[in-house]
Motif scaffolding. Structure first.
Motif, PDB file in Angstrom:
ATOM      1  N   LYS A 238       0.881  -1.255   0.246  1.00 18.89           N
ATOM      2  CA  LYS A 238      -0.097  -0.123   0.257  1.00 18.89           C
ATOM      3  C   LYS A 238       0.603   1.304  -0.088  1.00 18.89           C
ATOM      4  O   LYS A 238       0.444   2.134  -0.622  1.00 18.89           O
ATOM      5  N   ALA A 239       2.137   1.411   0.835  1.00 19.24           N
ATOM      6  CA  ALA A 239       3.053   2.696   0.903  1.00 19.24           C
ATOM      7  C   ALA A 239       3.356   2.841   0.063  1.00 19.24           C
ATOM      8  O   ALA A 239       4.204   3.982  -0.589  1.00 19.24           O
ATOM      9  N   ALA A 240       4.075   1.666  -1.390  1.00 20.10           N
ATOM     10  CA  ALA A 240       4.988   1.691  -1.785  1.00 20.10           C
ATOM     11  C   ALA A 240       4.650   1.788  -3.262  1.00 20.10           C
ATOM     12  O   ALA A 240       4.707   2.538  -4.731  1.00 20.10           O
ATOM     13  N   ILE A 241       2.940   1.108  -3.492  1.00 19.61           N
ATOM     14  CA  ILE A 241       2.811   1.229  -4.920  1.00 19.61           C
ATOM     15  C   ILE A 241       1.389   1.865  -4.689  1.00 19.61           C
ATOM     16  O   ILE A 241       1.019   2.503  -5.827  1.00 19.61           O
ATOM     17  N   LEU A 242       0.808   1.753  -4.042  1.00 19.51           N
ATOM     18  CA  LEU A 242      -1.033   2.455  -3.944  1.00 19.51           C
ATOM     19  C   LEU A 242      -0.767   3.832  -3.492  1.00 19.51           C
ATOM     20  O   LEU A 242      -1.642   4.374  -4.074  1.00 19.51           O
ATOM     21  N   ASP A 243       0.442   4.297  -3.079  1.00 20.98           N
ATOM     22  CA  ASP A 243      -0.222   6.232  -2.365  1.00 20.98           C
ATOM     23  C   ASP A 243       1.038   7.038  -2.852  1.00 20.98           C
ATOM     24  O   ASP A 243       2.102   6.547  -3.044  1.00 20.98           O
ATOM     25  N   ASP A 244       0.881   7.314  -3.763  1.00 17.07           N
ATOM     26  CA  ASP A 244       1.298   7.718  -5.212  1.00 17.07           C
ATOM     27  C   ASP A 244       1.538   8.689  -3.782  1.00 17.07           C
ATOM     28  O   ASP A 244       2.696   9.811  -4.930  1.00 17.07           O
ATOM     29  N   THR A 245       1.167   9.682  -3.084  1.00 17.35           N
ATOM     30  CA  THR A 245       2.108  10.416  -2.597  1.00 17.35           C
ATOM     31  C   THR A 245       3.058  10.448  -1.545  1.00 17.35           C
ATOM     32  O   THR A 245       3.386  11.857  -1.239  1.00 17.35           O
ATOM     33  N   LEU A 246       3.180   9.800  -0.873  1.00 20.59           N
ATOM     34  CA  LEU A 246       4.671   9.738  -0.288  1.00 20.59           C
ATOM     35  C   LEU A 246       5.776   9.395  -0.548  1.00 20.59           C
ATOM     36  O   LEU A 246       6.248   9.849   0.192  1.00 20.59           O
ATOM     37  N   LEU A 247       6.152   8.530  -1.574  1.00 17.43           N
ATOM     38  CA  LEU A 247       7.713   8.241  -1.502  1.00 17.43           C
ATOM     39  C   LEU A 247       7.935  10.127  -2.142  1.00 17.43           C
ATOM     40  O   LEU A 247       8.995  10.315  -1.617  1.00 17.43           O
TER      41      LEU A 247
END
Length: 119
Positions: A6-15
């Motif tokens: 979810k963090a690495a792939i689904l959340d486009d705002t995290l990276l």
């Protein structure tokens, strides 16, 4: 593993928040998040390229698989049609996660890409 996916792939705002030197921003251009979604990533100072437009080819949330194609970028040199990448998360024996990636380069016509150019 679900949280990492979810963090690495689904959340486009995290990276862009945790790696601003690598990724400045991610903008959704088309789609609702699944296959067919088009997004534009703008890279930070640590990257020699400026941007890349990605198309999501597969998003399997149950099996933690994400495949995408880079369809526009300054990284696409003459003779290269696209790059594709498949990212898969698996459980490791010690309770952590393993991220496996597979990348392919598609050329236009009979163009040959050397190993040095791939690097």
């Amino acid at each position: 593993m679900a949280r990492l996916f979810k963090a690495a792939i689904l959340d486009d705002t995290l990276l862009p928040k945790i790696l601003p030197q690598a990724i400045k921003s991610v903008e959704i251009l088309e789609g609702d998040g699944g296959a067919g979604k088009i997004k534009l990533s703008k890279f930070g100072e640590a990257n020699k390229f400026k941007s890349a437009k990605h198309r999501v080819d597969e998003l399997d949330k149950e099996n933690f698989v994400y495949s995408y194609s880079v369809i526009e970028s300054d990284a696409l040199k003459d003779g290269i049609e696209k790059f594709t990448n498949e990212v898969k998360f698996e459980a490791s024996p010690n309770g952590g996660s393993i991220c496996k990636t597979n990348s392919s380069i598609y050329t236009k016509g009979d163009v040959q890409i050397t190993e040095e150019e791939i690097k």
